[in-house]
Enzyme design. Structure first.
Site, mmCIF file in Angstrom:
data_model
loop_
_atom_site.group_PDB
_atom_site.id
_atom_site.type_symbol
_atom_site.label_atom_id
_atom_site.label_comp_id
_atom_site.label_asym_id
_atom_site.label_seq_id
_atom_site.Cartn_x
_atom_site.Cartn_y
_atom_site.Cartn_z
ATOM 1 N N CYS A 183 24.087 30.907 14.921
ATOM 2 C CA CYS A 183 23.638 29.780 14.085
ATOM 3 C C CYS A 183 24.573 28.578 14.235
ATOM 4 O O CYS A 183 24.116 27.444 14.302
ATOM 5 C CB CYS A 183 23.633 30.160 12.600
ATOM 6 S SG CYS A 183 23.027 31.804 12.248
ATOM 7 N N ASP A 184 25.859 28.810 14.262
ATOM 8 C CA ASP A 184 26.814 27.708 14.093
ATOM 9 C C ASP A 184 27.711 27.429 15.293
ATOM 10 O O ASP A 184 28.465 26.447 15.278
ATOM 11 C CB ASP A 184 27.697 27.988 12.857
ATOM 12 C CG ASP A 184 26.858 28.095 11.592
ATOM 13 O OD1 ASP A 184 25.868 27.352 11.506
ATOM 14 O OD2 ASP A 184 27.176 28.925 10.721
ATOM 15 N N CYS A 200 27.940 33.651 11.457
ATOM 16 C CA CYS A 200 26.867 33.703 12.458
ATOM 17 C C CYS A 200 27.137 32.729 13.596
ATOM 18 O O CYS A 200 26.880 31.524 13.467
ATOM 19 C CB CYS A 200 25.523 33.400 11.799
ATOM 20 S SG CYS A 200 24.143 33.402 12.952
#
Ligand code: NAP
Length: 320
Positions: free
Chosen positions: A140-141, A137
């Site tokens: 997300c990261d 992701c």
């Protein structure tokens, strides 16, 4: 003793969608039952740092966040049950589910929030570095790879979107694809080709994630050319696997309408499925956003819609 439970709202799945649905249903005094598998919390439990879930000024950990949501759901009155649902019957009301343990669960309404799973390459080394440089992701990261070199594996819309998104942080983004053409939409491809931070490595597979153990960080990947089998190494700091997702919907095949990829169909702008009283929330019906916060939002919608359904259903029953 075999468990037999009944509720006005039966929820399957304990990611952000299921737990939010449970919180709202419990606070509406509907005494929900939530059945979850052996690893409650869903995909968030395999994430480490979470910086994009609103409400936390400091970085929080995915497993901790899910633990908090779970405690919140329990504290407002959710009955949480560990079982793996193996059979469903939506042909009669209340809807009926049977678990692996032999337990029977029925609900006047049902919220399906069984989530989706990122597809992984299936390498031991990929597993070893998950959350430590290997991610599925970018939203997300990606932030953790400011001024670093990263690679994305895959050739679909997700891979190209993630590669483009990562150019906001990383100094260099490699897109590694196993063929010599992408399946992503042309407009996305053109956008990526025009971005000089992205370089494409065609006709290669990732064979191994390379890294060190102390500290646990990714240092590169080993690649194999699909034509001549030659091996090479690419030094990178992070690997984003974007080879698709699989919604956890096998159990509902033949019971609910789904698209070709197995995502449960919902009426646009709602969580209603093709069966009145059955709702789907979170990644099980969303292949576009796939965020914890959007899953939580749709879990809230599902609980509100279930409540409305129960009220109209009860009114209709009383009138009969
Ligand atoms: P996808 O379209 O199924 O693409 C998966 C990609 O990963 C393919 O390029 C495939 O290669 C590659 N791949 C699969 N298994 C692999 C493996 N073991 N090793 C290396 N590569 C592998 O998945 P997606 O990109 O996640 O998209 C899923 C769906 O969501 C699609 O319908 C997509 O259009 C939609 N989506 C839409 C948007 C949008 O509208 N903005 C954004 C994201 C996703 P091959 O090409 O060789 O098969």
């Amino acid at each position: 003793m075999v468990t037999s439970k009944y509720s006005k709202v039966l929820i399957l799945g304990s990611g952000p969608a299921g737990l939010t649905a449970a919180i709202y249903a419990a606070r509406a005094n509907l005494k929900p039952i939530l059945v979850h598998g052996m690893q409650p919390g869903g995909q968030m439990t395999i994430t480490t740092d979470v910086e994009n879930y609103p409400g936390f000024a400091e970085v929080v950990q995915g497993p901790w966040l899910m633990e908090q949501m779970q405690k919140q759901a329990i504290s407002v009155g959710t009955d949480m049950i560990t079982d793996i649902i193996t059979e469903v019957d939506f042909s009669r009301r209340p809807f009926h589910c049977v678990g692996d343990s032999g337990g029977h669960y029925s609900g006047e309404s049902l919220i399906i929030s069984t989530g989706a799973e990122a597809r992984w390459l299936g390498l031991d080394s990929e597993k070893q570095f998950q959350g430590f440089g290997v991610s599925a992701c970018a939203t997300c990261d990606g932030f953790f790879f400011r001024e670093k070199n990263v690679a994305v594996v895959g050739g679909g819309n997700t891979a190209v979107e993630e590669a483009l998104f990562l150019t906001n942080f990383a100094s260099k983004v490699w897109l590694i694809h196993r063929r010599d053409e992408l399946r992503a939409e042309k407009i996305l491809q053109e956008r990526m080709f025009a971005n000089d931070r992205v370089e494409i490595i065609w006709d290669h597979r990732v064979e191994e994630v390379l890294g060190s153990d102390n500290p646990r960080v990714v240092t590169g990947v080993q690649l194999r050319n699909v034509h001549d089998d030659t091996k090479s190494e690419l030094p990178i700091d992070g690997l984003f696997v974007a080879i698709g997702h699989t919604p956890n919907t096998a159990l509902f095949e033949g019971h609910l309408d789904m698209d070709q990829e197995g995502y449960i169909g919902t009426v646009p702008g709602s969580t209603e499925t093709n069966i009145l009283g059955v709702f789907a929330a979170g990644d099980v019906q969303d292949k576009v956003y796939r965020q914890a916060v959007t899953a939580a939002g749709s879990g809230c919608m599902a609980a509100l819609e279930a409540e409305k359904y129960l009220t109209s259903y009860a009114t209709a029953q009383a009138a009969e």
